[in-house]
Design an enzyme around this catalytic site. Sequence first.
Site, PDB file in Angstrom:
ATOM      1  N   TYR A 160      54.902  92.885  41.124  1.00 31.17           N
ATOM      2  CA  TYR A 160      53.851  92.300  40.301  1.00 31.17           C
ATOM      3  C   TYR A 160      52.510  92.977  40.579  1.00 31.17           C
ATOM      4  CZ  TYR A 160      57.526  88.822  39.777  1.00 31.17           C
ATOM      5  OH  TYR A 160      58.721  88.196  39.543  1.00 31.17           O
TER       6      TYR A 160
ATOM      7  N   ASP B 154      68.447  90.241  40.728  1.00 23.00           N
ATOM      8  CA  ASP B 154      68.337  89.727  42.102  1.00 23.00           C
ATOM      9  C   ASP B 154      68.342  88.205  42.114  1.00 23.00           C
ATOM     10  OD1 ASP B 154      68.076  92.342  43.021  1.00 23.00           O
ATOM     11  OD2 ASP B 154      65.881  92.253  43.074  1.00 23.00           O
TER      12      ASP B 154
END
Length: 382
Positions: free
Chosen positions: A124, A244
């Site tokens: 991010y 994930d």
Amino acid sequence: MAKLDFTKVPEYAGRQMFLDPAGPVTIQRYDDFRYQRMVDYVKAQRGAFWIPDEVTLLKDRIDYEQASEAMRFIFTMQLLRQTALDSEQGRAPAQVFTPVCSLPEAEAWALWWTAFEQIHSESYSHIIRNIYQVSKDQFNSLHSVDEILGMLSGIDKYYHELHVINSKKVVRDDLLEKKLLTSELDKVLYISEHDHIKAIYKALIASYGLEAVRFMVSFTTSLAMNENKLFMGNGNIIKLILADETLHTEATAWMINTVVKDDYRFREVAHELKNEARDMLVQVVDEEKKWANFQFQKGNILDLTETNMCNHVDRTASIRFGKIGVNYATNFVAPIYPWFESYLDSNSFQAALQETEGTDYLVDILTTFLDVGKLPTIIKRY
């Protein structure tokens, strides 16, 4: 950290996953373990290693500059929320679960789980750094978004409770060994095994709520943009993260189901906390729906609306909560966004990355399943 006894070679195969009377993991031997499935989870996660720097975001910056006000607002708020939540998840599993792990495979999973959450946090920052002219302005604005801070307190509460109990036990055991434990200190530091098990169970439930539902609005929105050839770099990163998180969802569900099945202490606690656990998960759903309302405040984008997104969250919660025996009724059986389902399939995921990225990706990607009964397999992504 608890004082570990390395004078004996431990045998782990007969131990419980958490708080076994034999103590925590000492020698990390991987020739003697109880749960092959957990070993497989570790190998699957390790085989899916990736780094965000591999994904180019040059077009994303152009897309941002040309986007509508509503889309820019949604894109930015998603990044801030995901940064905040994975800042918690990027350290907590290892911090709170490894001190109570009695099996090396459980300890290894907590470490790899946390390591990949850290990669998500770094991702991010990678996106923010490449999209915005002054990245620190975005981070500085995070603390002013009450909707994000409220979600953080929801999961942090249970991690913090377990962390405090773990710490008290370490201090008490050390004082007891040194014969310095007074009755006054014991009143402050003593934690019953039952209360410790309760804290572990609630932390697992809180983790499951985060992994299974908490990011659903953000992931779906990012991938809707990707479907429309917008913010493709961001979308490629979210696909990696989604793979994930689907593994984390499955593994956490398996852990919850396994400790309840194999450990009478957790079975008693699960029965005792049945209503509280459901309330914890329903709160996650409610907060995710509130986030949908918040992100669409400046208008709908693409084919996304608040109503449909909330229905999407309900359907996902119904499927995933059912995997740990929590009933969450919904009227939505068919997918709300059929195109989203394809992102849970590794073959379409592999093709999407090859189409948008000019560089080779020498990492693995998981074929993940919503069914807890199926293990993920690994395919090579080139």
